[in-house]
Design a protein around this motif. Structure first.
Motif, PDB file in Angstrom:
ATOM      1  N   VAL A 138       6.316  15.857  -0.291  1.00 34.97           N
ATOM      2  CA  VAL A 138       7.440  16.780  -0.361  1.00 34.97           C
ATOM      3  C   VAL A 138       8.308  16.618   0.890  1.00 34.97           C
ATOM      4  CG1 VAL A 138       8.122  19.212  -0.431  1.00 34.97           C
ATOM      5  CG2 VAL A 138       6.202  18.406  -1.821  1.00 34.97           C
ATOM      6  N   ASP A 139       9.602  16.416   0.699  1.00 35.19           N
ATOM      7  CA  ASP A 139      10.575  16.243   1.782  1.00 35.19           C
ATOM      8  C   ASP A 139      10.377  14.952   2.568  1.00 35.19           C
ATOM      9  OD1 ASP A 139      11.765  18.698   1.172  1.00 35.19           O
ATOM     10  OD2 ASP A 139      10.345  19.783   2.447  1.00 35.19           O
ATOM     11  N   SER A 140       9.751  13.956   1.958  1.00 38.40           N
ATOM     12  CA  SER A 140       9.538  12.688   2.661  1.00 38.40           C
ATOM     13  C   SER A 140      10.772  11.807   2.574  1.00 38.40           C
ATOM     14  CB  SER A 140       8.342  11.948   2.055  1.00 38.40           C
ATOM     15  OG  SER A 140       8.635  11.565   0.722  1.00 38.40           O
ATOM     16  N   PRO A 141      10.933  10.863   3.507  1.00 37.21           N
ATOM     17  CA  PRO A 141      12.027   9.890   3.394  1.00 37.21           C
ATOM     18  C   PRO A 141      11.927   9.107   2.084  1.00 37.21           C
ATOM     19  CG  PRO A 141      11.064   9.834   5.586  1.00 37.21           C
ATOM     20  CD  PRO A 141      10.165  10.698   4.752  1.00 37.21           C
ATOM     21  N   ASP A 142      10.671   8.741   1.695  1.00 37.32           N
ATOM     22  CA  ASP A 142      10.429   8.147   0.377  1.00 37.32           C
ATOM     23  C   ASP A 142      10.268   9.302  -0.616  1.00 37.32           C
ATOM     24  OD1 ASP A 142      10.244   5.488   1.488  1.00 37.32           O
ATOM     25  OD2 ASP A 142       8.266   6.065   2.215  1.00 37.32           O
ATOM     26  N   GLN A 143      11.368   9.736  -1.204  1.00 38.98           N
ATOM     27  CA  GLN A 143      11.368  10.989  -1.953  1.00 38.98           C
ATOM     28  C   GLN A 143      10.604  10.901  -3.273  1.00 38.98           C
ATOM     29  OE1 GLN A 143      15.345  12.464  -2.452  1.00 38.98           O
ATOM     30  NE2 GLN A 143      15.666  12.801  -0.272  1.00 38.98           N
ATOM     31  N   LEU A 144       9.929  12.006  -3.593  1.00 43.32           N
ATOM     32  CA  LEU A 144       9.251  12.127  -4.877  1.00 43.32           C
ATOM     33  C   LEU A 144      10.288  12.237  -5.989  1.00 43.32           C
ATOM     34  CD1 LEU A 144       6.526  14.759  -3.892  1.00 43.32           C
ATOM     35  CD2 LEU A 144       6.082  12.380  -4.533  1.00 43.32           C
ATOM     36  N   LYS A 165       3.051  10.530 -13.171  1.00 46.46           N
ATOM     37  CA  LYS A 165       4.324   9.865 -13.466  1.00 46.46           C
ATOM     38  C   LYS A 165       4.842   9.132 -12.223  1.00 46.46           C
ATOM     39  CE  LYS A 165       6.001  12.923 -17.158  1.00 46.46           C
ATOM     40  NZ  LYS A 165       7.037  13.919 -17.528  1.00 46.46           N
ATOM     41  N   GLU A 166       4.665   9.768 -11.052  1.00 47.03           N
ATOM     42  CA  GLU A 166       5.070   9.131  -9.797  1.00 47.03           C
ATOM     43  C   GLU A 166       4.269   7.860  -9.556  1.00 47.03           C
ATOM     44  OE1 GLU A 166       7.865   9.201  -7.039  1.00 47.03           O
ATOM     45  OE2 GLU A 166       7.457  11.159  -7.945  1.00 47.03           O
ATOM     46  N   THR A 167       2.988   7.909  -9.885  1.00 43.81           N
ATOM     47  CA  THR A 167       2.106   6.756  -9.701  1.00 43.81           C
ATOM     48  C   THR A 167       2.481   5.626 -10.659  1.00 43.81           C
ATOM     49  OG1 THR A 167       0.334   8.294  -9.090  1.00 43.81           O
ATOM     50  CG2 THR A 167      -0.305   6.036  -9.592  1.00 43.81           C
ATOM     51  N   LEU A 168       2.785   5.981 -11.890  1.00 47.44           N
ATOM     52  CA  LEU A 168       3.194   4.967 -12.866  1.00 47.44           C
ATOM     53  C   LEU A 168       4.478   4.271 -12.422  1.00 47.44           C
ATOM     54  CD1 LEU A 168       2.428   6.851 -16.194  1.00 47.44           C
ATOM     55  CD2 LEU A 168       1.320   4.746 -15.391  1.00 47.44           C
ATOM     56  N   LYS A 169       5.383   5.052 -11.857  1.00 52.62           N
ATOM     57  CA  LYS A 169       6.625   4.464 -11.346  1.00 52.62           C
ATOM     58  C   LYS A 169       6.328   3.415 -10.268  1.00 52.62           C
ATOM     59  CE  LYS A 169      10.826   5.639  -8.793  1.00 52.62           C
ATOM     60  NZ  LYS A 169      11.526   6.693  -8.012  1.00 52.62           N
ATOM     61  N   ALA A 170       5.392   3.751  -9.350  1.00 56.70           N
ATOM     62  CA  ALA A 170       5.018   2.813  -8.288  1.00 56.70           C
ATOM     63  C   ALA A 170       4.322   1.584  -8.861  1.00 56.70           C
ATOM     64  CB  ALA A 170       4.119   3.517  -7.275  1.00 56.70           C
ATOM     65  N   LEU A 171       3.476   1.777  -9.869  1.00 49.96           N
ATOM     66  CA  LEU A 171       2.762   0.654 -10.487  1.00 49.96           C
ATOM     67  C   LEU A 171       3.731  -0.305 -11.169  1.00 49.96           C
ATOM     68  CD1 LEU A 171      -0.241   2.585 -12.087  1.00 49.96           C
ATOM     69  CD2 LEU A 171      -0.416   0.879 -10.267  1.00 49.96           C
ATOM     70  N   GLN A 172       4.685   0.246 -11.871  1.00 49.95           N
ATOM     71  CA  GLN A 172       5.617  -0.582 -12.639  1.00 49.95           C
ATOM     72  C   GLN A 172       6.653  -1.261 -11.756  1.00 49.95           C
ATOM     73  OE1 GLN A 172       6.844   2.555 -15.217  1.00 49.95           O
ATOM     74  NE2 GLN A 172       5.127   2.308 -16.651  1.00 49.95           N
ATOM     75  N   SER A 173       6.791  -0.771 -10.508  1.00 52.10           N
ATOM     76  CA  SER A 173       7.780  -1.370  -9.605  1.00 52.10           C
ATOM     77  C   SER A 173       7.296  -2.668  -8.981  1.00 52.10           C
ATOM     78  CB  SER A 173       8.135  -0.383  -8.490  1.00 52.10           C
ATOM     79  OG  SER A 173       7.025  -0.200  -7.611  1.00 52.10           O
ATOM     80  N   ASN A 174       6.018  -2.954  -9.111  1.00 47.96           N
ATOM     81  CA  ASN A 174       5.466  -4.169  -8.489  1.00 47.96           C
ATOM     82  C   ASN A 174       4.407  -4.773  -9.407  1.00 47.96           C
ATOM     83  OD1 ASN A 174       4.394  -6.173  -6.924  1.00 47.96           O
ATOM     84  ND2 ASN A 174       3.612  -4.821  -5.317  1.00 47.96           N
ATOM     85  N   LYS A 199       0.842  -1.199   0.000  1.00 46.74           N
ATOM     86  CA  LYS A 199       0.000   0.000   0.000  1.00 46.74           C
ATOM     87  C   LYS A 199       0.876   1.248   0.000  1.00 46.74           C
ATOM     88  CE  LYS A 199      -0.619  -2.662   3.922  1.00 46.74           C
ATOM     89  NZ  LYS A 199      -1.107  -4.025   4.069  1.00 46.74           N
ATOM     90  N   ILE A 200       0.590   2.111  -0.958  1.00 46.47           N
ATOM     91  CA  ILE A 200       1.421   3.293  -1.198  1.00 46.47           C
ATOM     92  C   ILE A 200       0.530   4.526  -1.209  1.00 46.47           C
ATOM     93  CG2 ILE A 200       2.919   4.455  -2.871  1.00 46.47           C
ATOM     94  CD1 ILE A 200       3.733   1.660  -3.861  1.00 46.47           C
ATOM     95  N   ALA A 201       0.989   5.582  -0.564  1.00 47.48           N
ATOM     96  CA  ALA A 201       0.305   6.879  -0.604  1.00 47.48           C
ATOM     97  C   ALA A 201       1.199   7.884  -1.318  1.00 47.48           C
ATOM     98  CB  ALA A 201      -0.027   7.362   0.797  1.00 47.48           C
ATOM     99  N   ILE A 202       0.597   8.642  -2.223  1.00 52.36           N
ATOM    100  CA  ILE A 202       1.324   9.682  -2.951  1.00 52.36           C
ATOM    101  C   ILE A 202       0.557  10.989  -2.775  1.00 52.36           C
ATOM    102  CG2 ILE A 202       2.150  10.468  -5.207  1.00 52.36           C
ATOM    103  CD1 ILE A 202       2.245   7.502  -6.045  1.00 52.36           C
ATOM    104  N   HIS A 203       1.233  11.963  -2.194  1.00 51.91           N
ATOM    105  CA  HIS A 203       0.606  13.254  -1.919  1.00 51.91           C
ATOM    106  C   HIS A 203       1.640  14.343  -2.214  1.00 51.91           C
ATOM    107  CE1 HIS A 203      -2.174  16.066  -0.069  1.00 51.91           C
ATOM    108  NE2 HIS A 203      -1.238  16.497   0.752  1.00 51.91           N
ATOM    109  N   PRO A 204       1.654  14.895  -3.425  1.00 52.15           N
ATOM    110  CA  PRO A 204       2.717  15.826  -3.819  1.00 52.15           C
ATOM    111  C   PRO A 204       2.594  17.196  -3.169  1.00 52.15           C
ATOM    112  CG  PRO A 204       1.117  15.590  -5.580  1.00 52.15           C
ATOM    113  CD  PRO A 204       0.723  14.607  -4.521  1.00 52.15           C
ATOM    114  N   PHE A 205       2.625  17.173  -1.864  1.00 49.44           N
ATOM    115  CA  PHE A 205       2.553  18.388  -1.061  1.00 49.44           C
ATOM    116  C   PHE A 205       3.082  18.026   0.314  1.00 49.44           C
ATOM    117  CE2 PHE A 205      -0.087  21.712   1.252  1.00 49.44           C
ATOM    118  CZ  PHE A 205       0.616  22.795   0.727  1.00 49.44           C
ATOM    119  N   THR A 206       3.044  18.951   1.255  1.00 50.77           N
ATOM    120  CA  THR A 206       3.445  18.632   2.615  1.00 50.77           C
ATOM    121  C   THR A 206       2.472  17.624   3.232  1.00 50.77           C
ATOM    122  OG1 THR A 206       3.843  19.543   4.821  1.00 50.77           O
ATOM    123  CG2 THR A 206       2.120  20.569   3.528  1.00 50.77           C
ATOM    124  N   ALA A 207       2.964  16.831   4.158  1.00 58.38           N
ATOM    125  CA  ALA A 207       2.127  15.787   4.753  1.00 58.38           C
ATOM    126  C   ALA A 207       1.721  16.100   6.176  1.00 58.38           C
ATOM    127  CB  ALA A 207       2.860  14.453   4.722  1.00 58.38           C
TER     128      ALA A 207
END
Length: 731
Positions: A477-483, A502-511, A449-457
């Motif tokens: 933004v500024d997460s340990p799991d960097q964008l 594009k970030e989401t596609l990267k996550a999809l293709q990684s698994n 399970k992955i969360a992508i939020h291109p802003f502060t968390a």
């Protein structure tokens, strides 16, 4: 023979009688209930009158006796000795003593007078004004109709001021601290009401750890003015305090100070019991006619002022307990939906090892052409309009207008309904999730399970909430799991939707081996809407948008167009991936741009966004298009599994029945213009017609009751069903 009546008894009886006569419960009984007709029996009507009169007299006698007993106590005798007089000279002497006392304490009274007028300004600034005539009318209205609120707020501020003064004995430091706190609450309340039609909530204080992100949404001029004011008050209070310390220092001995501190602490602790029926603070707020309609927070803060409305929201209830709630009742419901899941799964396919679901919350995405009194030139979202025609799609009911993203996100992730919660619980992420021992969510069904939020968390405590929901990676933004992708469009301050996809596609293709869930919240179209883009291709006409907001809507529509193109490209890439993907796309709420419309008249239209559910080419062979025109965010998981035509757990069997057999539920969008008016639930049919719970069928009411039992158990109850709700689908 002569009858002699003690004057004290007579006067006490008269006062008690008058007070009871004006008690709201008595006036309601006389003006409303006693008008009830008794067509079958005049005797019943007469007995009802005698019953009421007897209860009234009994209550009057009882309260008179209580008052007479209280008059024998030491505090009453002490007060009476100060106020009682037997001659005009004695009265004159007492008045002179009071005058001297007032003069000695004049600094305290000056502070009280100052904050009385400060409170007036607070409420005045929250009222809408157009032109100098209405400005005068608003000022007169506040003074004429809000005296009880002005006085109560002043008392609350002064109690806080006196508590700090007794603790520190530093008059000017305490005055400056009290003033700064009130200034901050005033400014933030005015800004929040203007942008989102809601006051500052106690839960908002939990977002102070993301102060830099909050300040980024505020005008730099306002921030600069605030810094100047704080610096000025700090320096001036230090100078004055040092020079006039002896004049303003308290002369109390330590015993009186301790008694005063303890008394004020007890009085101020009442804010934690304001919504406990018949508590002293509850009765006090009712005595001062405080507006307690939590479902209309915007209007309530204008009437109560920001301080009282803030205190109103401290004492919260998560959800009213359904009648008959027990472990046995929950077990009965769980067994029922164990069977329902078996029935549903007879016609569903097994999950593939790499089954994938994406929930995409698109910030402020909504078609402006659907709004009343707006005519758009061109179509900013042609690709999404076509997608909606070809797949499951329709309108999503939003509980917010101009804000409330996290509340929509919570419903999508948990499958729970915010309109069933208590009126005082306004932000589940910050008020509820922390209190739950277990927080079941859709993430429980997936391996990764992955969360992508291109802003502060840090806003809404997303980091803590997503950790509790069990996310493996959280990209922000500024997460340990960097964008990896952070491009922006022209001068827009937010990361583009194209980069988020594009970030989401990267996550999809990684698994491609295990089941995967992705929570994606895109941010490109977040307010404010400045002069972002070099070219704006869309225009509009209509009275829904006032002149000062027109350029903002033009910018917003251009942003929608960029989102439209990004979604098209993203879907094209999804179709190339060799695993089953179900993609749920939805807008969370409308932008706060349509203030020219009457929200009470067009409330539903202003709380409907667009949604669609798309199955990629790999999974299209077994998918089934659904006919669901109006949905709630808590319906998405069940609808996604149904479109993918895959098996469900018993909890999601319940959610499937809720999605298919109940109209979509939401908070009443026309009861007020407020962004948050929880506690008044309505339903919207696929024909976009609002109905109440009373209009549901017997079978629908039974499903709703089952759902409410489970939701109460998971949020406010004993969590008997927590493990049941978290179980996974057998592969």
């Amino acid at each position: 023979m002569s009858l002699r009546v003690n004057g004290t008894i007579l006067s006490t009886s008269l006062i008690v009688t008058i007070v009871l006569a004006y008690w709201p419960l008595i006036s309601y009984r006389v003006t409303t209930y006693e008008k009830k007709s008794f067509p079958a029996s005049g005797k019943a009507w007469l007995l009802n009158i005698f019953e009421f009169a007897g209860i009234y007299l009994l209550a009057a006698i009882l309260f008179t006796l209580v008052c007479l007993v209280l008059q024998k106590t030491w505090p009453f005798k002490k007060i009476n000795s100060y106020l009682a007089f037997n001659s005009l000279s004695e009265l004159s002497q007492k008045l002179h003593t009071i005058k001297e006392w007032l003069y000695k304490k004049r600094a305290i009274f000056y502070v009280g007078i100052f904050f009385y007028f400060f409170t007036f300004v607070q409420i005045f600034l929250l009222e809408k004004k157009e032109g100098w005539k209405q400005t005068i009318q608003v000022a007169l209205k506040v003074f004429a109709q809000r005296q009880s609120i002005l006085i109560l707020t002043t008392f609350i501020i002064m109690a806080f001021f006196l508590l700090l003064l007794l603790l520190t004995n530093r008059f000017w430091y305490v005055f400056s601290i009290t003033l700064v706190i009130n200034l901050l609450l005033t400014v933030s309340s005015v800004l929040k009401v203007t942008l989102r039609e809601e006051p500052v909530f106690p839960s908002d204080l939990k977002m102070l750890n993301s102060i830099s992100e909050l300040l980024a949404m505020v005008s730099p001029i306002l921030i600069g003015a605030g810094i100047i004011v704080v610096v000025f008050l700090t320096i001036s209070s230090i100078i004055i305090q040092r020079k006039l310390q002896h004049r303003y220092a308290l002369k109390f001995n330590w015993k009186k100070r301790v008694i005063g501190i303890l008394t004020l602490l007890v009085l101020l602790s009442g804010v934690f019991f304001i919504n406990h029926k018949n508590s002293p603070s509850y009765l006090l707020f009712n005595l001062f006619r405080v507006n307690k309609t939590f479902f209309n927070q915007g209007d309530a803060v204008r009437e109560n002022g920001p301080i009282i409305q803030f205190l109103n929201n401290i004492d919260i209830e998560i959800m009213p307990e359904p009648e008959g709630y027990s472990k046995e009742k929950i077990e009965e419901i769980m067994k029922k939906y164990d069977i329902e899941a078996e029935n549903i799964n007879k016609t569903r396919h097994d999950w593939l090892n790499n089954q994938t679901l994406i929930l995409n919350l698109s910030e402020s995405f909504s078609d402006p052409s659907r709004l009343p009194n707006v005519t758009v030139s061109g179509n900013p979202i042609p690709e999404i309009s076509q997608i909606k025609k070809d797949t499951t799609s329709g309108l999503m009911l939003s509980s917010g207008y101009g804000g409330g993203t996290a509340n929509i996100e919570w419903q999508g992730l948990t499958g729970l309904d915010i309109s069933s919660l208590s009126p005082t619980l306004v932000t589940p992420y910050t008020q509820l999730v922390d209190t739950q021992q277990v927080s079941p969510s859709i993430t429980d069904l997936f391996d990764e399970k992955i969360a992508i939020h291109p802003f502060t968390a840090s806003l809404y405590k997303r980091k803590e909430v997503f950790e509790k929901f069990g996310f493996d990676q959280f990209y922000y933004v500024d997460s340990p799991d960097q964008l990896t992708y952070t491009d922006k469009i022209a001068r827009n301050r937010y990361i583009s939707d194209e980069s988020a996809y594009k970030e989401t596609l990267k996550a999809l293709q990684s698994n491609t081996e295990t089941t995967q869930f992705i929570q994606l919240s895109t941010m490109q179209n977040h307010m404010p809407y400045g002069d972002f883009y070099d070219q704006n291709d869309f225009s509009f006409e209509g009275t829904a948008v006032i002149d000062s907001k027109k350029h903002e809507l033009v910018t917003f529509m251009q942003g929608l167009n960029y989102t439209d193109k990004a979604v098209k490209e993203f879907i094209e890439e999804l179709d190339k991936i060799q695993k089953p993907i179900t993609f749920v796309f939805y807008g969370d709420h409308l932008p706060p741009l349509y203030s020219g419309n009457d929200m009470k008249k067009y409330g539903l239209e202003h709380h409907e966004t667009d949604y669609f559910i798309y199955s990629n080419a790999y999974s299209r062979g077994q998918m089934q298009k659904l006919n669901k025109k109006v949905v709630s965010p808590n319906n998405f998981s069940a609808l996604a599994f149904e479109q993918a035509n895959i098996k469900v757990t018993p909890f999601y069997a319940l959610l499937t029945q809720v999605a298919n057999d109940l109209p979509a539920a939401t908070i009443d969008p026309v009861s007020s213009v407020s962004n948050r008016y929880n506690g008044k639930q309505i339903f919207v049919t696929d024909k976009n017609k609002m109905i109440s719970e009373n209009e549901l069928t017997k079978a629908q009411k039974e499903i709703l009751a089952d759902y409410n039992y489970i939701q109460y158990d998971l949020t406010a109850g004993e969590q008997y069903s927590a493990s049941w709700a978290q179980q996974t689908v057998k592969k």
